[in-house]
Design an enzyme around this catalytic site. Sequence first.
Site, PDB file in Angstrom:
ATOM      1  N   SER A 119      -0.793  -9.896 -42.635  1.00 37.90           N
ATOM      2  CA  SER A 119      -1.962 -10.734 -42.946  1.00 37.90           C
ATOM      3  C   SER A 119      -2.972 -10.731 -41.819  1.00 37.90           C
ATOM      4  CB  SER A 119      -1.538 -12.197 -43.137  1.00 37.90           C
ATOM      5  OG  SER A 119      -0.609 -12.332 -44.150  1.00 37.90           O
ATOM      6  N   HIS A 139      -2.681  -4.535 -47.972  1.00 39.60           N
ATOM      7  CA  HIS A 139      -2.580  -5.995 -47.940  1.00 39.60           C
ATOM      8  C   HIS A 139      -2.701  -6.554 -49.354  1.00 39.60           C
ATOM      9  CE1 HIS A 139      -4.192 -10.143 -46.624  1.00 39.60           C
ATOM     10  NE2 HIS A 139      -2.883 -10.135 -46.554  1.00 39.60           N
ATOM     11  N   GLU A 151      -6.189  -4.863 -50.199  1.00 40.55           N
ATOM     12  CA  GLU A 151      -7.055  -4.328 -49.140  1.00 40.55           C
ATOM     13  C   GLU A 151      -6.353  -3.085 -48.579  1.00 40.55           C
ATOM     14  OE1 GLU A 151      -9.326  -8.166 -47.295  1.00 40.55           O
ATOM     15  OE2 GLU A 151      -7.188  -8.067 -46.899  1.00 40.55           O
ATOM     16  N   ASN A 189      -8.826 -12.661 -45.316  1.00 39.16           N
ATOM     17  CA  ASN A 189      -8.290 -13.694 -44.429  1.00 39.16           C
ATOM     18  C   ASN A 189      -9.267 -14.126 -43.343  1.00 39.16           C
ATOM     19  OD1 ASN A 189      -5.976 -14.062 -45.836  1.00 39.16           O
ATOM     20  ND2 ASN A 189      -4.697 -12.761 -44.538  1.00 39.16           N
TER      21      ASN A 189
HETATM   22  N1  CAA Z   1       4.740 -14.540 -60.392  1.00 38.13           N
HETATM   23  C1  CAA Z   1       4.294 -13.985 -61.548  1.00 38.13           C
HETATM   24  N2  CAA Z   1       3.378 -14.556 -62.345  1.00 38.13           N
HETATM   25  C2  CAA Z   1       2.912 -15.758 -61.980  1.00 38.13           C
HETATM   26  C3  CAA Z   1       3.338 -16.409 -60.795  1.00 38.13           C
HETATM   27  C4  CAA Z   1       4.302 -15.746 -60.001  1.00 38.13           C
HETATM   28  N3  CAA Z   1       4.748 -16.264 -58.849  1.00 38.13           N
HETATM   29  N4  CAA Z   1       2.692 -17.587 -60.708  1.00 38.13           N
HETATM   30  C5  CAA Z   1       1.880 -17.671 -61.781  1.00 38.13           C
HETATM   31  N5  CAA Z   1       2.007 -16.573 -62.538  1.00 38.13           N
HETATM   32  C6  CAA Z   1       1.227 -16.248 -63.755  1.00 38.13           C
HETATM   33  C7  CAA Z   1       1.673 -17.082 -64.921  1.00 38.13           C
HETATM   34  O1  CAA Z   1       2.684 -16.417 -65.664  1.00 38.13           O
HETATM   35  C8  CAA Z   1       0.399 -17.232 -65.736  1.00 38.13           C
HETATM   36  O2  CAA Z   1       0.159 -16.119 -66.551  1.00 38.13           O
HETATM   37  P1  CAA Z   1      -0.442 -16.330 -68.035  1.00 38.13           P
HETATM   38  O3  CAA Z   1      -1.715 -17.098 -67.861  1.00 38.13           O
HETATM   39  O4  CAA Z   1      -0.636 -14.928 -68.542  1.00 38.13           O
HETATM   40  O5  CAA Z   1       0.586 -17.097 -68.776  1.00 38.13           O
HETATM   41  C9  CAA Z   1      -0.706 -17.207 -64.706  1.00 38.13           C
HETATM   42  O6  CAA Z   1      -0.138 -16.600 -63.531  1.00 38.13           O
HETATM   43  C10 CAA Z   1      -1.170 -18.591 -64.410  1.00 38.13           C
HETATM   44  O7  CAA Z   1      -0.029 -19.333 -64.016  1.00 38.13           O
HETATM   45  P2  CAA Z   1       0.217 -20.877 -64.329  1.00 38.13           P
HETATM   46  O8  CAA Z   1      -0.444 -21.257 -65.608  1.00 38.13           O
HETATM   47  O9  CAA Z   1       1.667 -21.184 -64.166  1.00 38.13           O
HETATM   48  O10 CAA Z   1      -0.444 -21.611 -63.103  1.00 38.13           O
HETATM   49  P3  CAA Z   1      -1.924 -21.611 -62.607  1.00 38.13           P
HETATM   50  O11 CAA Z   1      -2.904 -21.491 -63.697  1.00 38.13           O
HETATM   51  O12 CAA Z   1      -1.966 -22.769 -61.691  1.00 38.13           O
HETATM   52  O13 CAA Z   1      -2.054 -20.263 -61.738  1.00 38.13           O
HETATM   53  C11 CAA Z   1      -1.961 -19.120 -59.681  1.00 38.13           C
HETATM   54  C12 CAA Z   1      -1.191 -19.977 -60.682  1.00 38.13           C
HETATM   55  C13 CAA Z   1      -2.235 -17.738 -60.264  1.00 38.13           C
HETATM   56  C14 CAA Z   1      -1.036 -18.983 -58.490  1.00 38.13           C
HETATM   57  C15 CAA Z   1      -3.309 -19.813 -59.331  1.00 38.13           C
HETATM   58  O14 CAA Z   1      -3.076 -21.152 -58.982  1.00 38.13           O
HETATM   59  C16 CAA Z   1      -4.056 -19.140 -58.214  1.00 38.13           C
HETATM   60  O15 CAA Z   1      -4.725 -18.137 -58.394  1.00 38.13           O
HETATM   61  N6  CAA Z   1      -3.960 -19.715 -56.975  1.00 38.13           N
HETATM   62  C17 CAA Z   1      -4.630 -19.176 -55.800  1.00 38.13           C
HETATM   63  C18 CAA Z   1      -3.769 -18.083 -55.224  1.00 38.13           C
HETATM   64  C19 CAA Z   1      -4.400 -17.505 -53.979  1.00 38.13           C
HETATM   65  O16 CAA Z   1      -5.431 -17.920 -53.475  1.00 38.13           O
HETATM   66  N7  CAA Z   1      -3.701 -16.499 -53.442  1.00 38.13           N
HETATM   67  C20 CAA Z   1      -4.081 -15.893 -52.201  1.00 38.13           C
HETATM   68  C21 CAA Z   1      -3.241 -16.480 -51.102  1.00 38.13           C
HETATM   69  S1  CAA Z   1      -3.696 -15.858 -49.513  1.00 38.13           S
HETATM   70  C22 CAA Z   1      -2.947 -14.361 -49.444  1.00 38.13           C
HETATM   71  O17 CAA Z   1      -2.215 -13.964 -50.302  1.00 38.13           O
HETATM   72  C23 CAA Z   1      -3.253 -13.512 -48.240  1.00 38.13           C
HETATM   73  C24 CAA Z   1      -2.507 -13.778 -47.001  1.00 38.13           C
HETATM   74  O18 CAA Z   1      -2.403 -12.823 -46.212  1.00 38.13           O
HETATM   75  C25 CAA Z   1      -1.964 -15.100 -46.633  1.00 38.13           C
HETATM   76  P1  NAD Z   2       8.746 -14.533 -46.176  1.00 36.95           P
HETATM   77  O1  NAD Z   2       9.163 -15.411 -45.060  1.00 36.95           O
HETATM   78  O2  NAD Z   2       8.724 -15.099 -47.570  1.00 36.95           O
HETATM   79  O3  NAD Z   2       9.683 -13.234 -46.246  1.00 36.95           O
HETATM   80  C1  NAD Z   2       9.928 -12.408 -45.147  1.00 36.95           C
HETATM   81  C2  NAD Z   2      11.264 -11.714 -45.397  1.00 36.95           C
HETATM   82  O4  NAD Z   2      11.420 -10.655 -44.471  1.00 36.95           O
HETATM   83  C3  NAD Z   2      12.471 -12.641 -45.219  1.00 36.95           C
HETATM   84  O5  NAD Z   2      13.206 -12.648 -46.429  1.00 36.95           O
HETATM   85  C4  NAD Z   2      13.272 -11.992 -44.083  1.00 36.95           C
HETATM   86  O6  NAD Z   2      14.664 -12.074 -44.243  1.00 36.95           O
HETATM   87  C5  NAD Z   2      12.803 -10.549 -44.177  1.00 36.95           C
HETATM   88  N1  NAD Z   2      12.976  -9.759 -42.966  1.00 36.95           N
HETATM   89  C6  NAD Z   2      12.742 -10.102 -41.673  1.00 36.95           C
HETATM   90  N2  NAD Z   2      12.977  -9.040 -40.877  1.00 36.95           N
HETATM   91  C7  NAD Z   2      13.371  -8.013 -41.669  1.00 36.95           C
HETATM   92  C8  NAD Z   2      13.746  -6.663 -41.437  1.00 36.95           C
HETATM   93  N3  NAD Z   2      13.744  -6.137 -40.203  1.00 36.95           N
HETATM   94  N4  NAD Z   2      14.076  -5.909 -42.505  1.00 36.95           N
HETATM   95  C9  NAD Z   2      14.073  -6.416 -43.747  1.00 36.95           C
HETATM   96  N5  NAD Z   2      13.713  -7.691 -44.029  1.00 36.95           N
HETATM   97  C10 NAD Z   2      13.371  -8.465 -42.999  1.00 36.95           C
HETATM   98  O7  NAD Z   2       7.325 -13.950 -45.787  1.00 36.95           O
HETATM   99  P2  NAD Z   2       6.151 -13.417 -46.752  1.00 36.95           P
HETATM  100  O8  NAD Z   2       5.291 -14.552 -47.113  1.00 36.95           O
HETATM  101  O9  NAD Z   2       6.746 -12.557 -47.796  1.00 36.95           O
HETATM  102  O10 NAD Z   2       5.330 -12.525 -45.710  1.00 36.95           O
HETATM  103  C11 NAD Z   2       5.714 -11.197 -45.399  1.00 36.95           C
HETATM  104  C12 NAD Z   2       4.530 -10.472 -44.788  1.00 36.95           C
HETATM  105  O11 NAD Z   2       3.452 -10.457 -45.733  1.00 36.95           O
HETATM  106  C13 NAD Z   2       3.968 -11.109 -43.527  1.00 36.95           C
HETATM  107  O12 NAD Z   2       3.493 -10.101 -42.681  1.00 36.95           O
HETATM  108  C14 NAD Z   2       2.821 -11.961 -44.058  1.00 36.95           C
HETATM  109  O13 NAD Z   2       1.828 -12.211 -43.088  1.00 36.95           O
HETATM  110  C15 NAD Z   2       2.286 -11.056 -45.159  1.00 36.95           C
HETATM  111  N6  NAD Z   2       1.554 -11.728 -46.244  1.00 36.95           N
HETATM  112  C16 NAD Z   2       1.929 -12.977 -46.659  1.00 36.95           C
HETATM  113  C17 NAD Z   2       1.227 -13.582 -47.702  1.00 36.95           C
HETATM  114  C18 NAD Z   2       1.605 -14.946 -48.213  1.00 36.95           C
HETATM  115  O14 NAD Z   2       0.794 -15.555 -48.939  1.00 36.95           O
HETATM  116  N7  NAD Z   2       2.770 -15.471 -47.912  1.00 36.95           N
HETATM  117  C19 NAD Z   2       0.171 -12.895 -48.325  1.00 36.95           C
HETATM  118  C20 NAD Z   2      -0.170 -11.596 -47.885  1.00 36.95           C
HETATM  119  C21 NAD Z   2       0.531 -11.034 -46.825  1.00 36.95           C
END
Ligand code: CAA
Ligand code: NAD
Length: 291
Positions: A119, A139, A151, A189
Amino acid sequence: MNISKVGVVGCGLMGSGIAEIAAKSGFEVKVREVNDDFLEAGQKRIRKSIDRAVDKEKLTAEDRDAAWARLSFTTKVADLADCDIVIEAIVEDLDMKNALFGELDGLCGESTIFASNTSSLTITDMAAHARADRFVGLHFFNPVPVMKLVEVVRTIATSDETYDRAFEFSKALGKVPIAAKDNSGFVVNLLLVPYMLDAIRQLERGVASIEDIDTGMALGCGYPMGPFTLCDFVGIDTLYKISEIMFDEYREERYAPPPLLKRIVAMGRYGRKTGQGFYDWSGEKPVPLPV
Ligand code: CAA
Ligand code: NAD
């Protein structure tokens, strides 16, 4: 693109989703976790997600069974040796990622692409130590089966051939790829992380409650979920690591981890995946916890 066998390392929130979509897209997928318990938990997560897709009539039972048969699970890194691409989705820790890629480098064939789902780390910080020309960032976004974006990140050393193969592979997974430069936070991000951290700062200032800030952003701006629900969804431990890495990179206040975030991590409240974060997720509805 010459990719048929896909390795996924880490089967947590992200790795399980990546493995699922790769198997559903027709690739042979090998998933590696650190031990049998984590492997079993990851396996269950994938199974639950594809069963849910069948229940929702987005996938036929036959396609689910075919996808499941394309997945195999292991605790041995060596089992990924014959993969055409290995996607790393382990914890957000540079030393751990580099140790893994170092080991893989000695095992995989010359043409294997290494990809990280990091991330906030730069791809360069990993690629500098292992096959730099065949290293990209891929990503994905959480939840992987739902979010359309990937990405695709290249460093100054990534070869055109590698980048093109990774870009085509992302499309073959049914995703929409965008090209991103190798800066910490890539595109999304850079904007999303300060937003989540700002919400925590507003909570620290006592502007409003967790629930009201979430309701405000969901109903006022049409966001699918409010910032605290999103923090719990991403993982509080992961957000903290991301924040530290981005702050270390840019030295800008907007990326600094707010003290409250640190306190919640210290209490082991890692979000939905552990049952508690800003909310308690154990009941029917999330209940805000004391902060
Ligand atoms: N796995 C598979 N499908 C899923 C799911 C999961 N974990 N969660 C939800 N879904 C599907 C559902 O089956 C549903 O599909 P249908 O509409 O076809 O039935 C759809 O997604 C919507 O789900 P829900 O009705 O249960 O719930 P919702 O309308 O609240 O949507 C959500 C759930 C898609 C997660 C929505 O809340 C959302 O888009 N949230 C924002 C997510 C976001 O911002 N993600 C980015 C996070 S940051 C990141 O990823 C980067 C990083 O590096 C940290
Ligand atoms: P998580 O904590 O849910 O899962 C990480 C997993 O990696 C754990 O199950 C752990 O046991 C396993 N692990 C640690 N070391 C390992 C190794 N050497 N070999 C195999 N498995 C190992 O974390 P996450 O949310 O899935 O995040 C994973 C990566 O994806 C991170 O780099 C995170 O920044 C990135 N990411 C996270 C998100 C998010 O929304 N959580 C979104 C995009 C990218």
